[in-house]
Design a protein around this motif. Structure first.
Motif, mmCIF file in Angstrom:
data_model
loop_
_atom_site.group_PDB
_atom_site.id
_atom_site.type_symbol
_atom_site.label_atom_id
_atom_site.label_comp_id
_atom_site.label_asym_id
_atom_site.label_seq_id
_atom_site.Cartn_x
_atom_site.Cartn_y
_atom_site.Cartn_z
ATOM 1 N N LEU A 8 21.314 -30.346 1.553
ATOM 2 C CA LEU A 8 20.173 -30.827 2.336
ATOM 3 C C LEU A 8 20.072 -30.060 3.641
ATOM 4 O O LEU A 8 21.068 -29.856 4.341
ATOM 5 C CB LEU A 8 20.318 -32.320 2.646
ATOM 6 N N ARG A 9 18.844 -29.650 3.959
ATOM 7 C CA ARG A 9 18.568 -29.021 5.251
ATOM 8 C C ARG A 9 17.401 -29.753 5.900
ATOM 9 O O ARG A 9 16.326 -29.868 5.308
ATOM 10 C CB ARG A 9 18.242 -27.545 5.074
ATOM 11 N N GLU A 10 17.614 -30.251 7.102
ATOM 12 C CA GLU A 10 16.576 -30.989 7.825
ATOM 13 C C GLU A 10 15.885 -30.068 8.819
ATOM 14 O O GLU A 10 16.541 -29.367 9.586
ATOM 15 C CB GLU A 10 17.187 -32.172 8.569
ATOM 16 N N VAL A 11 14.556 -30.093 8.804
ATOM 17 C CA VAL A 11 13.760 -29.274 9.722
ATOM 18 C C VAL A 11 12.859 -30.193 10.534
ATOM 19 O O VAL A 11 12.065 -30.953 9.973
ATOM 20 C CB VAL A 11 12.915 -28.240 8.951
ATOM 21 N N MET A 12 12.996 -30.122 11.846
ATOM 22 C CA MET A 12 12.165 -30.906 12.756
ATOM 23 C C MET A 12 11.264 -29.950 13.527
ATOM 24 O O MET A 12 11.749 -29.094 14.274
ATOM 25 C CB MET A 12 13.041 -31.700 13.728
ATOM 26 N N LEU A 13 9.957 -30.081 13.349
ATOM 27 C CA LEU A 13 8.998 -29.195 13.997
ATOM 28 C C LEU A 13 8.453 -29.835 15.275
ATOM 29 O O LEU A 13 8.458 -31.064 15.411
ATOM 30 C CB LEU A 13 7.848 -28.883 13.040
ATOM 31 N N PRO A 14 7.958 -29.018 16.207
ATOM 32 C CA PRO A 14 7.470 -29.569 17.480
ATOM 33 C C PRO A 14 6.220 -30.418 17.332
ATOM 34 O O PRO A 14 5.956 -31.294 18.153
ATOM 35 C CB PRO A 14 7.195 -28.321 18.325
ATOM 36 N N HIS A 43 6.509 -22.151 9.469
ATOM 37 C CA HIS A 43 7.896 -22.571 9.289
ATOM 38 C C HIS A 43 8.254 -22.698 7.808
ATOM 39 O O HIS A 43 9.368 -22.344 7.393
ATOM 40 C CB HIS A 43 8.148 -23.900 10.009
ATOM 41 N N THR A 44 7.318 -23.186 7.011
ATOM 42 C CA THR A 44 7.597 -23.327 5.580
ATOM 43 C C THR A 44 7.748 -21.966 4.917
ATOM 44 O O THR A 44 8.653 -21.764 4.082
ATOM 45 C CB THR A 44 6.473 -24.129 4.892
ATOM 46 N N LEU A 45 6.894 -21.013 5.286
ATOM 47 C CA LEU A 45 7.035 -19.653 4.749
ATOM 48 C C LEU A 45 8.408 -19.078 5.077
ATOM 49 O O LEU A 45 9.065 -18.458 4.224
ATOM 50 C CB LEU A 45 5.947 -18.743 5.330
ATOM 51 N N ARG A 46 8.854 -19.297 6.310
ATOM 52 C CA ARG A 46 10.151 -18.777 6.729
ATOM 53 C C ARG A 46 11.280 -19.418 5.915
ATOM 54 O O ARG A 46 12.227 -18.746 5.501
ATOM 55 C CB ARG A 46 10.339 -19.040 8.223
ATOM 56 N N LEU A 47 11.164 -20.713 5.674
ATOM 57 C CA LEU A 47 12.184 -21.401 4.882
ATOM 58 C C LEU A 47 12.229 -20.869 3.452
ATOM 59 O O LEU A 47 13.309 -20.691 2.871
ATOM 60 C CB LEU A 47 11.898 -22.907 4.863
ATOM 61 N N LEU A 48 11.071 -20.610 2.887
ATOM 62 C CA LEU A 48 11.012 -20.090 1.522
ATOM 63 C C LEU A 48 11.656 -18.712 1.424
ATOM 64 O O LEU A 48 12.236 -18.354 0.386
ATOM 65 C CB LEU A 48 9.556 -20.035 1.053
ATOM 66 N N GLN A 49 11.577 -17.943 2.500
ATOM 67 C CA GLN A 49 12.206 -16.622 2.522
ATOM 68 C C GLN A 49 13.712 -16.719 2.763
ATOM 69 O O GLN A 49 14.500 -15.964 2.186
ATOM 70 C CB GLN A 49 11.555 -15.761 3.608
ATOM 71 N N GLU A 50 14.115 -17.678 3.602
ATOM 72 C CA GLU A 50 15.517 -17.784 4.001
ATOM 73 C C GLU A 50 16.393 -18.469 2.956
ATOM 74 O O GLU A 50 17.608 -18.234 2.910
ATOM 75 C CB GLU A 50 15.624 -18.570 5.313
ATOM 76 N N SER A 86 20.207 -29.806 -8.397
ATOM 77 C CA SER A 86 20.734 -28.462 -8.144
ATOM 78 C C SER A 86 19.934 -27.802 -7.033
ATOM 79 O O SER A 86 18.743 -28.078 -6.847
ATOM 80 C CB SER A 86 20.657 -27.603 -9.410
ATOM 81 N N GLY A 87 20.590 -26.930 -6.274
ATOM 82 C CA GLY A 87 19.918 -26.177 -5.225
ATOM 83 C C GLY A 87 19.889 -26.906 -3.897
ATOM 84 O O GLY A 87 20.659 -27.835 -3.636
ATOM 85 N N THR A 88 18.955 -26.460 -3.050
ATOM 86 C CA THR A 88 18.818 -26.994 -1.695
ATOM 87 C C THR A 88 17.483 -27.710 -1.550
ATOM 88 O O THR A 88 16.442 -27.201 -1.983
ATOM 89 C CB THR A 88 18.898 -25.866 -0.650
ATOM 90 N N VAL A 89 17.529 -28.877 -0.937
ATOM 91 C CA VAL A 89 16.327 -29.650 -0.637
ATOM 92 C C VAL A 89 16.112 -29.633 0.873
ATOM 93 O O VAL A 89 17.065 -29.798 1.649
ATOM 94 C CB VAL A 89 16.456 -31.101 -1.135
ATOM 95 N N VAL A 90 14.862 -29.429 1.287
ATOM 96 C CA VAL A 90 14.513 -29.383 2.708
ATOM 97 C C VAL A 90 13.610 -30.565 3.049
ATOM 98 O O VAL A 90 12.669 -30.867 2.304
ATOM 99 C CB VAL A 90 13.797 -28.061 3.056
ATOM 100 N N THR A 91 13.902 -31.235 4.157
ATOM 101 C CA THR A 91 12.972 -32.229 4.698
ATOM 102 C C THR A 91 12.227 -31.587 5.858
ATOM 103 O O THR A 91 12.829 -30.934 6.713
ATOM 104 C CB THR A 91 13.702 -33.487 5.195
ATOM 105 N N ILE A 92 10.911 -31.753 5.880
ATOM 106 C CA ILE A 92 10.076 -31.197 6.947
ATOM 107 C C ILE A 92 9.356 -32.342 7.641
ATOM 108 O O ILE A 92 8.636 -33.117 7.008
ATOM 109 C CB ILE A 92 9.050 -30.190 6.394
#
Length: 348
Positions: free
Chosen positions: A225-231, A241-248, A189-195
């Motif tokens: 699923l939401r994929e996040v690619m950092l520089p 970026h993780t803080l922002r994801l937790l808020q969004e 259940s919910g959303t999973v993020v890959t970082i």
């Protein structure tokens, strides 16, 4: 007691010198005779005397080049330490190991390192964590095909090179393992993020993500699923970026941290107050990650035996050159170790 060269010679009806030339591929032995000698040696379990070989080659030591990428990361430091220990052991057998270390993922730099090891140090073999690009692939195949230099890859692999073997985790399976664990702890259940940071040129990271997505996004799964690619994998960048994801993402239930930068993810979870509500799975059996397991910030850490990845490639290459022993298999896959806080006490 193991069979000796003299005993093999007696069984085959040849001289001891003929046996020595056949077993060490020195030539001047008829193929049928050489085949018979090798068959007898295998049947009776003959093992060459490495110490004797070392004495005979003391004036011309074997040189093995080692190239390691991302050497600044804690995991690769463990790999490097294991490789250095194995190098010290092999030094007693007239094997010299020359290290070239890089903190970057720069193909041009890696090719330059290969060329320097070959042209200036005249290496007999190469162990490498190869970058996944045509430039590196072409250079390695050139070493193998044109110069006859054997190559073992470790930690990362290139499927289109003609190397002896690969030592490291099977990364597709590793990613699939994480997905199965994530489905269990999130109850789908919910959303999973890959970082992850940029995995350009790094096949292991890409394979992990591929395996994870294949296993997670099945037709019967309700997970998003939401994929996040950092520089890059700087912990401060990952933290922001993780803080922002937790808020969004209010329904965020799981995070899969694929590449280094784990400390930033853990700090963001703690500072946001969501460490107990968001399930975190990350790679690498390093002290900092085991600490996060112990205090309950991470649910699982996936280990991959850094010590074997550092030591075994050198041992295999030394055996191949000195003892003429072909690695018995192409893939030496390290264990996919699933660690949680209840089974790590002896690792801390």
């Amino acid at each position: 007691m193991a069979i000796t060269l003299n005993q093999i010679a007696e069984i085959c009806g040849v001289s001891r010198g003929t046996v020595d030339r056949a077993l060490h591929n020195k030539g001047n032995v008829r193929p049928a005779v050489a085949e018979r000698i090798k068959a007898v040696a295998n049947e009776y379990g003959y093992t060459p005397n490495r110490a004797g070989l070392a004495l005979s080659r003391a004036s011309h030591p074997i040189r093995i080049g080692v190239i390691i990428i991302s050497v600044q990361t804690p995991f690769m430091q463990i790999v490097l330490d294991a490789a250095r220990r194995e190098a010290r052991r092999l030094a007693t057998f007239s094997v010299e190991v020359i290290f070239r270390l890089s903190p970057s993922l720069d193909p041009v730099e890696q090719v330059s390192m290969i060329e320097e090891l070959v042209e200036q140090h005249h290496i007999s073999a190469l162990a490498i964590t190869p970058l996944d690009c045509l430039l590196v692939e072409t250079k390695i195949n050139e070493l193998i095909d044109q110069r006859g230099i054997p190559v073992v890859t470790f930690n990362t692999d290139l499927p289109n090179i003609r190397r002896l073997c690969y030592v490291g985790q099977e990364n597709l399976s590793s990613g699939r393992t994480v997905a199965e664990l994530m489905r269990l702890v999130t109850r789908e259940s919910g959303t999973v993020v890959t970082i992850s940071s940029s995995w350009m040129y790094h096949s292991a990271f890409r394979e992990r993500l591929k395996g994870f997505k294949e296993e997670l996004l099945t037709p019967d799964s309700s997970l998003q699923l939401r994929e996040v690619m950092l520089p890059n994998d700087d912990s401060n960048v990952v933290y922001e970026h993780t803080l922002r994801l937790l808020q969004e993402i209010p329904d965020l239930t799981g995070i899969y941290a694929i590449t280094p930068g784990y400390a930033g993810v853990c700090s963001a979870l703690v500072d946001s107050g969501r460490a107990r509500g968001v399930h975190l799975i990350m790679h690498d059996e390093i002290p900092a990650n085991l600490y996060e397991l112990r205090r309950g910030v991470a649910d699982f850490v996936i280990g991959q035996d850094a010590v074997q990845q550092g030591a075994l490639p050198l041992s295999l290459l030394a055996d191949y050159i000195q003892l003429k022993q072909q690695p018995p298999k192409e893939f030496y896959h390290t264990d996919i170790r699933v660690l949680l806080r209840h089974n790590i006490e002896n690792l801390l």
